[in-house]
Design an enzyme around this catalytic site. Sequence first.
Site, PDB file in Angstrom:
ATOM      1  N   SER A 137      -1.645   6.248   2.116  1.00 56.49           N
ATOM      2  CA  SER A 137      -1.928   5.376   0.880  1.00 56.49           C
ATOM      3  C   SER A 137      -3.297   4.852   0.703  1.00 56.49           C
ATOM      4  CB  SER A 137      -1.093   4.289   0.713  1.00 56.49           C
ATOM      5  OG  SER A 137       0.270   4.606   0.494  1.00 56.49           O
ATOM      6  N   HIS A 190      10.011  -0.376  -7.291  1.00 54.67           N
ATOM      7  CA  HIS A 190       9.007  -1.308  -7.846  1.00 54.67           C
ATOM      8  C   HIS A 190       9.217  -1.896  -9.169  1.00 54.67           C
ATOM      9  CE1 HIS A 190       6.898   0.749  -4.212  1.00 54.67           C
ATOM     10  NE2 HIS A 190       6.682  -0.759  -4.070  1.00 54.67           N
ATOM     11  N   CYS A 241       2.815   1.850  -4.876  1.00 49.83           N
ATOM     12  CA  CYS A 241       3.916   2.576  -5.444  1.00 49.83           C
ATOM     13  C   CYS A 241       3.772   4.167  -5.340  1.00 49.83           C
ATOM     14  CB  CYS A 241       4.176   1.982  -6.603  1.00 49.83           C
ATOM     15  SG  CYS A 241       5.483   3.036  -7.498  1.00 49.83           S
TER      16      CYS A 241
END
Length: 691
Positions: free
Chosen positions: A337, A379, A392
């Site tokens: 991420s 989310h 996310c």
Amino acid sequence: MSSEPSIFFADTNERQGSFLRRTFVLGGLTAIGGLALTARLAQLQVVQAGEYATLATNNQFNFRLVPPPRGRILDRNGVVIAGNRPSFRVLVVRDETKDLDQTLDLLGRLLPDTVDRRRSIIREVNAAPRFSPVPVKSDLSWEEFAKVNLYANELPGVMADMNEARYYPFGGSFAHVIGYVAKPNDRDIKSIEDRGEKVPEILYNPGFRIGRQGVEKAFDSALRGEAGGNRVEVDARGRVVAEDIGGSKPPVPGADVVLTLDADVQNRALEVFGEESGGCVVMDVRNGDILCMVSAPSFDPNLFVGGVPSKIYNALRDYERKPLLDKAIYGTFPPGSTFKMTTALALLDAGIDPTERVVCTGGYRYGSRTFRCWRPGGHGAMDMHNAIKNSCDTYFYHLCNRAGVDRIARVAKDLGFGQVYEIGIAGQSDGTVPSTAWKRAYTEATSWDDDGTWYPGETLSVAIGQGALEVNALQLAVMTSRLASGRKAVQPRLVKAVGGEKRPDAEAFADLPFSKEHLDIVRGGMAAVANDVTGTAYRTSQLGLGDIQMAGKTGTAQSRDYGSGSRGPRDAVWSRRDHALFVAFAPHDAPRYAIALIIQHAPSGGSVDAAPKARKIMKTVLLKDPDMRARIERPLPPAPVATGADEGEAGTAPGGEVSGPAAAGIAPAPASRPAPPTSPGPRPYLSEPRR
């Protein structure tokens, strides 16, 4: 009855004439020989007297090379991180020993540990030039040194002296970036000959060392210095009987090399890693100076100076956490991420509205496969700011193909991925940034059973930092520095000066091809990651240094394909765990320092394992900065009197100081509904687990 043959002369005059002829011939030859001998003696003693006098002197005196003291390597504050120290050693001269085996037997009684190295000692002694002393053992204790000198008369060809040995005072803290020194070998000699260069005679000296890896290798020529020599008087057998002080030449020490590294930060980083494996790079956002570049676990380079024992080397080589591998610039990992800021900039570049919302229900169905988000329950509605803050996956799954993999690859290279930097040392990996062109070339080069077509489903993996994407810690630090700098393409720098001559500072950094508005959106998301109570790294990113805060991004990258279905419980086997990553810059309202940290096969994930370690290292960096210390230690301003006009004003701290994203000139993002905390659950390959 036989008779012997006789010569009869007709008369006496004939016999006398024959005798005179023989006399004249022999006399003439004798005279010619005498004249030739006299002429040659005259030539030697008169004409060439000076030449032969010089040769005789040269036979009487020998010039023996003396290795120069190697130049030091210093950190940015002048702390020695590679220097020289005195070392007692014992040497053997083959041509002065009556029996080498007997001499080594006697020496083994005084120094028992030389018995184990007997074969290598004999090999080195036999390979050395005539009358050249060969070190048998270095770093003798005072007791060993005194013992050898005590029995020196009984050990022909053995001597003990003191020289300088390379020393690394911080052990493994700088092992990968500095490298180490070792004896020249046949490959080193051959490489010089292959270049058509003359091999320096000093390389054949048994006590000489050359650089291996890192700075020691890259700046070996400057660090070597110039060899000196001792002019010694020798007898007919070549043994030293006296030294001619006036004819000796002192060696010239090597040049000092000053690095941008900070010894305190580097030591702290290795300490923070503990038993974990990985790499960390810290950069100064303003000028690109690398303050820390550490790889863990490390090794002690002092072991290699005198020749590391095979058992120790094999143990280092075979250990699964690879202490000999530089994981800061050579080891590559999927960024997870931490790559989402790159994808976000690509989405903005493609014209996607950052306020556009995507509803995350815990996954994204594409074709016949579901790509799951790290949070099973989802989310909810996510815009770009909150997608970065909450990491996310579903948001980026939905939108990435609207930008396309080629746009993502272009932005990635603008941010510093997929390239090697000129920092003065070799050994960097450029990693992999997938694109349509890359896949075609890879397919052709590997004869992979594929037509080389890039499929949109592959972009989903790249968008969240997985798939074929691979980066190193230095590239992550460059990316973070460029995001923090304010549109500047910061270039890393490792070497400050060589031999007292300051290396030129980096020229004015080029501008990044991104607008300020786009960069502010991404930086605002990073600030929320570390400072919003719902951010993925809020609990583990608080510095506790007054109003100084970090902006960062967590990442957890899969290290293997789990196949279809869930990942299952966390594996206990180290080699099957995921990688944990964290990138950050601080202070987030006026960035100065950027950090990138990777933990290979971490116990948990980016927020649990990587972020706390990065926080500890960043605190050390900030506390060493006088300006940051002054900011931390300044007295708090008096509390303002509350009025109806400013009561409850969002984004304003006591004293009117703007905090959070607004302090960095970042527009606040629309409020979002915080999702209830849940534990991460199963997800398929290339989705992202725990934050």
